[in-house]
Design a protein around this motif. Structure first.
Motif, short mmCIF file in Angstrom:
data_model
loop_
_atom_site.label_atom_id
_atom_site.label_comp_id
_atom_site.label_asym_id
_atom_site.label_seq_id
_atom_site.Cartn_x
_atom_site.Cartn_y
_atom_site.Cartn_z
N PRO A 1 1.45 -1.20 0.04
CA PRO A 1 0.48 0.45 0.20
C PRO A 1 0.94 1.57 -0.06
O PRO A 1 1.83 1.24 0.68
CB PRO A 1 -1.01 -0.17 1.67
CG PRO A 1 -0.13 -1.30 2.20
CD PRO A 1 0.71 -1.83 1.04
N CYS A 2 0.58 2.62 0.14
CA CYS A 2 1.12 3.46 -0.94
C CYS A 2 -0.25 4.81 -0.49
O CYS A 2 -0.15 5.52 -1.63
CB CYS A 2 2.36 3.65 -1.94
SG CYS A 2 3.08 4.85 -1.60
N ALA A 3 -0.72 4.61 0.18
CA ALA A 3 -2.03 5.24 0.72
C ALA A 3 -2.20 5.99 1.88
O ALA A 3 -3.11 7.34 2.39
CB ALA A 3 -3.23 3.87 1.04
N THR A 4 -0.26 6.37 3.02
CA THR A 4 -0.80 7.29 4.17
C THR A 4 0.95 7.88 3.32
O THR A 4 1.58 7.49 3.20
CB THR A 4 -1.24 6.78 4.87
OG1 THR A 4 0.10 5.55 5.51
CG2 THR A 4 -1.89 5.79 5.69
N GLN A 5 1.04 8.78 4.12
CA GLN A 5 2.33 10.12 4.51
C GLN A 5 3.57 7.89 5.14
O GLN A 5 3.93 8.22 4.58
CB GLN A 5 2.41 11.25 6.19
CG GLN A 5 3.41 10.90 5.54
CD GLN A 5 3.62 12.44 6.52
OE1 GLN A 5 3.28 12.81 7.18
NE2 GLN A 5 4.78 13.07 6.67
N LYS A 6 3.39 7.56 6.39
CA LYS A 6 3.81 6.29 6.60
C LYS A 6 4.09 5.46 5.27
O LYS A 6 5.33 4.90 5.02
CB LYS A 6 3.16 5.86 7.67
CG LYS A 6 3.51 4.62 8.95
CD LYS A 6 3.03 3.71 9.54
CE LYS A 6 4.13 2.59 10.29
NZ LYS A 6 3.66 2.42 11.47
N HIS A 7 3.43 5.45 4.83
CA HIS A 7 3.64 4.10 3.64
C HIS A 7 4.57 4.32 2.61
O HIS A 7 5.90 4.28 2.15
CB HIS A 7 2.19 3.40 2.44
CG HIS A 7 0.99 2.61 3.35
ND1 HIS A 7 -0.55 3.17 3.39
CD2 HIS A 7 0.99 2.21 4.46
CE1 HIS A 7 -0.51 2.14 3.94
NE2 HIS A 7 -0.09 1.89 5.19
N LEU A 8 4.15 5.89 2.54
CA LEU A 8 5.58 6.65 1.26
C LEU A 8 6.69 6.60 1.78
O LEU A 8 7.38 5.99 1.12
CB LEU A 8 4.39 7.82 0.86
CG LEU A 8 5.86 9.18 -0.15
CD1 LEU A 8 5.40 8.02 -0.97
CD2 LEU A 8 4.74 10.35 -0.33
N SER A 9 6.39 6.90 3.30
CA SER A 9 8.09 7.30 3.87
C SER A 9 8.94 6.00 4.09
O SER A 9 9.93 5.34 3.70
CB SER A 9 7.96 7.54 5.57
OG SER A 9 7.33 9.45 5.25
N ALA B 1 7.96 3.20 1.53
CA ALA B 1 8.30 3.34 0.61
C ALA B 1 9.38 3.00 -0.40
O ALA B 1 10.08 2.79 -1.44
CB ALA B 1 7.21 3.46 -0.39
N TYR B 2 10.13 4.41 -0.07
CA TYR B 2 10.76 5.37 -0.69
C TYR B 2 12.10 6.16 0.22
O TYR B 2 12.02 5.33 1.28
CB TYR B 2 10.08 6.38 -1.28
CG TYR B 2 11.06 6.18 -2.26
CD1 TYR B 2 12.68 5.29 -3.13
CD2 TYR B 2 11.51 8.02 -2.78
CE1 TYR B 2 12.66 6.40 -4.21
CE2 TYR B 2 12.66 8.54 -3.66
CZ TYR B 2 13.36 7.75 -4.23
OH TYR B 2 13.73 7.99 -5.25
N THR B 3 11.79 7.34 1.27
CA THR B 3 12.59 8.00 1.37
C THR B 3 11.44 8.07 2.64
O THR B 3 10.79 8.71 2.18
CB THR B 3 13.51 9.39 1.19
OG1 THR B 3 14.19 9.75 1.59
CG2 THR B 3 12.59 10.44 0.37
N PRO B 4 12.02 8.25 4.17
CA PRO B 4 13.54 7.42 4.72
C PRO B 4 13.75 6.11 3.88
O PRO B 4 14.77 5.62 4.30
CB PRO B 4 13.93 8.48 5.56
CG PRO B 4 12.48 8.20 6.48
CD PRO B 4 11.59 8.67 4.80
N GLY B 5 12.40 5.34 4.68
CA GLY B 5 12.43 3.82 5.32
C GLY B 5 13.64 3.61 4.70
O GLY B 5 13.63 2.72 4.60
N VAL B 6 13.31 3.67 3.09
CA VAL B 6 14.00 2.26 2.11
C VAL B 6 15.51 2.30 2.41
O VAL B 6 16.30 1.12 1.78
CB VAL B 6 13.44 3.25 0.58
CG1 VAL B 6 15.06 4.03 0.26
CG2 VAL B 6 13.99 1.46 -0.46
N ALA B 7 15.80 3.78 2.73
CA ALA B 7 17.25 3.17 3.31
C ALA B 7 17.70 2.18 4.44
O ALA B 7 18.84 2.02 4.05
CB ALA B 7 17.73 4.22 4.03
N ASP B 8 16.75 1.85 5.19
CA ASP B 8 17.45 0.89 5.92
C ASP B 8 17.66 -0.21 5.55
O ASP B 8 18.23 -1.02 5.74
CB ASP B 8 16.18 1.10 7.22
CG ASP B 8 16.27 1.77 7.94
OD1 ASP B 8 17.06 2.33 8.61
OD2 ASP B 8 15.23 2.76 8.82
N VAL B 9 16.15 -0.64 4.26
CA VAL B 9 16.75 -1.55 3.12
C VAL B 9 17.97 -1.58 2.54
O VAL B 9 18.59 -2.91 2.42
CB VAL B 9 15.32 -1.94 2.45
CG1 VAL B 9 14.91 -3.16 1.70
CG2 VAL B 9 13.91 -2.12 3.18
#
Length: 439
Positions: A28-36, A38-46
């Motif tokens: 899902p990419c429906a909320t700010q948390k999802h967006l964060s 899916a891409y930056t900054p959360g994707v950096a951890d992955v």
């Protein structure tokens, strides 16, 4: 009788979303948390996790379920050298079959390149993204160099389906036909019409379960391949008989098995009559076999006949192989698809043909009964059990031969496959409900 018109085929490919495949997000990419995430900054951890341990790429990306179908359009089935763009509908179709039959995702990559060394260079650069490479419709002899070099230099499975898919499915049919006619592979006289990539791969594969090279008589467009000829490439020369044994009609006398991977009309009824008792004929030229099913059966009531067509019994259809072979290879994170895995797939298909056929398969083909025998030596393409037979057999062979990087509990794996395909079919049902099905 044709099931569709040319206009219907064109409309099928052009209506709505052009082509046959698309990319669909699975998170899902429906909320700010999802967006964060899916891409930056959360994707950096992955990214950091994979950088520290590359094996995690299979856990955190789609690599473990993604195959590249790569073609330059130089040998498109039935159409020849039509180029990469004209061949792209075939590659998209391959992606559809991967997804429908085994829930494997595909990017089709049709490339404008004929130089085998540059094709090799291109495909090697894909390794970080894909879990496997399916080479498709690349002409011989270049396809041999491309595949073999990539197998040697890449650490993911590389599989040229035009060669090995045909070999595995025809091999499954031959294993079953030999049992049905009480023959041993080492005793079989095999005549082959065609000497391209598929014919050579089939012959080598048949040898892996006992067919003797001395009993193989391979014909190209210039006649029997024998050592007296000076026009043979290295691939054909491997199968050269010691001397010229004459025409196709001459060599067909007393033959146990005929494999056709050439053009329609090569075999006459008289040739069929001259073969050994209960002859095995796999006439795989498309759309017109080397001899029609009707003509072969009229010539010999005891013939065991297969073709590449879906409107006759015993279709040699690659869709029985490549989706499930890659499924087993991907799920074990195999570094290659080796000969043992191919042979395991063929034996699994031959074994499945001996099992009772469920009602849903009979309904799909509009028939009332089907049992192992002359007109049923190869499972039907729409048999949902194929994935549960072939993928685990391939996975077991991968683990047994040391190319698997992930070990599976095979009993649990079969259940997982069944549940996976039930979920995939449910998604397809939702798609049809949303968009309709008017074809």
């Amino acid at each position: 009788m044709a099931l569709f018109t040319k206009d219907e085929a064109l409309r099928y490919h052009s209506c709505g979303h052009p082509g046959k495949v698309e990319v669909v997000p699975v998170k899902p990419c429906a909320t700010q948390k999802h967006l964060s995430m899916a891409y930056t900054p959360g994707v950096a951890d992955v990214c950091r996790a994979i950088h520290a341990d590359v094996a995690l790429g299979y856990d955190y990306t789609n690599k473990g379920n993604l195959v590249a179908v790569v073609s330059n359009g130089t040998a498109v089935l039935g159409l020849g050298n039509i180029g990469p763009l004209a061949g792209k509908p075939v590659m998209e179709g391959k992606g559809v079959l991967f997804k429908i039959f085994a829930d494997v995702d595909v990017y089709d990559l049709s490339i404008d390149q004929k130089d085998p060394k540059k094709i090799i260079e291109f495909v090697k650069m894909l390794e970080p993204t894909f879990g496997g490479i399916n080479l498709e419709d690349i002409k011989a002899p270049e396809c041999f160099e491309v595949e073999q070099t990539l197998i040697e230099q890449m650490d993911i499975p590389v599989f040229h389906d035009d060669q090995h898919g045909t070999a595995i499915i025809s091999g499954a049919g031959l294993i079953a036909a030999l049992e049905l006619t009480n023959r041993k592979p080492e005793d079989v006289k095999l005549v082959i019409s065609g000497a391209g990539a598929a014919a050579i791969a089939c012959t080598k594969f048949f040898e892996s379960f006992g067919v003797q090279r001395k009993n193989v008589f391979m014909f190209d467009s210039r006649g029997l391949i024998h050592k007296g000829r000076t026009d043979l490439n290295s691939q054909k020369a491997e199968f050269a008989q010691e001397r010229d044994h004459g025409s196709l009609a001459d060599v067909m006398r007393g033959a146990d098995c005929f494999l056709g991977l050439s053009v329609g009309g090569m075999v006459t009824q008289d040739m069929v009559r001259s073969m050994a008792p209960s002859p095995i004929i796999f006439a795989c030229a498309n759309p017109d076999p080397e001899i029609s099913y009707e003509d072969a059966r009229a010539a010999r009531a005891d013939v065991v006949m297969a073709t590449g067509r879906s409107d006759y019994p015993n279709q040699i259809n690659n869709v029985l192989g490549f989706p499930f072979i890659f499924r087993g290879a991907l799920d074990t994170r195999a570094s290659a698809i080796n000969e043992e895995m191919k042979l395991a797939a063929a034996r699994a298909l031959a074994a499945l043909a001996r099992e009772p056929v469920p009602a849903e398969v009979l309904t799909a083909y509009g028939i009332s009964e089907l049992a192992f025998g002359v007109d049923y030596i190869i499972p039907k393409a729409l048999d949902p059990r194929v994935i549960e037979w072939v993928a685990p057999a391939v996975a077991e062979a991968a683990m047994r031969t040391g190319v698997a990087r992930r070990q599976l509990d095979l009993a649990a794996y079969k259940v997982e496959l069944r549940e996976r395909m039930q979920a995939a079919r449910a998604r397809i049902g939702q798609f049809i409900e949303t968009y309709g099905l008017d074809f």
